[in-house]
Design an enzyme around this catalytic site. Structure first.
Site, PDB file in Angstrom:
ATOM      1  N   ILE A  25       0.832  -1.205   0.000  1.00 46.35           N
ATOM      2  CA  ILE A  25       0.000   0.000   0.000  1.00 46.35           C
ATOM      3  C   ILE A  25       0.864   1.250   0.000  1.00 46.35           C
ATOM      4  O   ILE A  25       2.043   1.215   0.319  1.00 46.35           O
ATOM      5  CB  ILE A  25      -0.941   0.014   1.217  1.00 46.35           C
ATOM      6  N   VAL A  75       6.113  -3.448  -8.181  1.00 48.01           N
ATOM      7  CA  VAL A  75       5.576  -2.118  -8.491  1.00 48.01           C
ATOM      8  C   VAL A  75       5.808  -1.165  -7.322  1.00 48.01           C
ATOM      9  O   VAL A  75       6.197  -0.016  -7.517  1.00 48.01           O
ATOM     10  CB  VAL A  75       4.087  -2.205  -8.874  1.00 48.01           C
ATOM     11  N   LYS A  76       5.595  -1.641  -6.097  1.00 45.32           N
ATOM     12  CA  LYS A  76       5.828  -0.806  -4.922  1.00 45.32           C
ATOM     13  C   LYS A  76       7.292  -0.368  -4.840  1.00 45.32           C
ATOM     14  O   LYS A  76       7.589   0.792  -4.527  1.00 45.32           O
ATOM     15  CB  LYS A  76       5.423  -1.564  -3.652  1.00 45.32           C
ATOM     16  N   MET A  77       8.213  -1.272  -5.127  1.00 41.68           N
ATOM     17  CA  MET A  77       9.635  -0.940  -5.094  1.00 41.68           C
ATOM     18  C   MET A  77       9.953   0.150  -6.117  1.00 41.68           C
ATOM     19  O   MET A  77      10.651   1.130  -5.816  1.00 41.68           O
ATOM     20  CB  MET A  77      10.491  -2.186  -5.363  1.00 41.68           C
ATOM     21  N   GLN A  80       8.535   3.461  -4.862  1.00 44.23           N
ATOM     22  CA  GLN A  80       9.372   4.053  -3.819  1.00 44.23           C
ATOM     23  C   GLN A  80      10.633   4.680  -4.408  1.00 44.23           C
ATOM     24  O   GLN A  80      11.075   5.730  -3.960  1.00 44.23           O
ATOM     25  CB  GLN A  80       9.755   3.000  -2.777  1.00 44.23           C
TER      26      GLN A  80
END
Length: 110
Positions: A25, A75-77, A80
């Site tokens: 998230i 995708v989160k990496m 970020q």
């Protein structure tokens, strides 16, 4: 968690007939309390279908990432990394403006 761990967890749960959704998230505590999180969900079609009502109740933007468990973490990496790069670029731009004599607060507002 890593994409590799998400795939490991998926395999462990699947061996017990439990569906697994990899769903990092973005948004922090304030957006969590207001149900406005951004979510990056990946998993099997069945797992995503079953979890969709819960995800939609918790998040404002629920992005379904194709490719199975681990892709949400990937995708989160990348997300970020982009956020970090933008912070560094903004700091450098504000430092340049300050050294040139520009009002930094005004520059920030612009």
């Amino acid at each position: 968690v890593t994409a590799q761990w998400a795939r490991y967890a998926r395999d462990g749960f699947a061996s017990n007939d439990v569906h697994f959704v990899d769903c990092p998230i973005s948004g922090g505590a304030a957006r969590a309390l207001s149900g406005e999180l951004t979510m990056m969900a990946s998993g099997t079609d069945a797992a995503l279908s079953m979890s969709k009502p819960v995800l939609q109740a918790c998040g404002k933007d629920v992005h379904i990432i194709k490719g199975g468990a681990g892709m949400g973490q990937t995708v989160k990496m990348a997300h970020q990394l982009l956020a970090g790069v933008h912070i560094v670029a903004a700091a450098e731009a504000l430092a340049l403006a300050a050294k040139a004599g520009v009002d930094v607060e005004q520059m920030y507002d612009i």
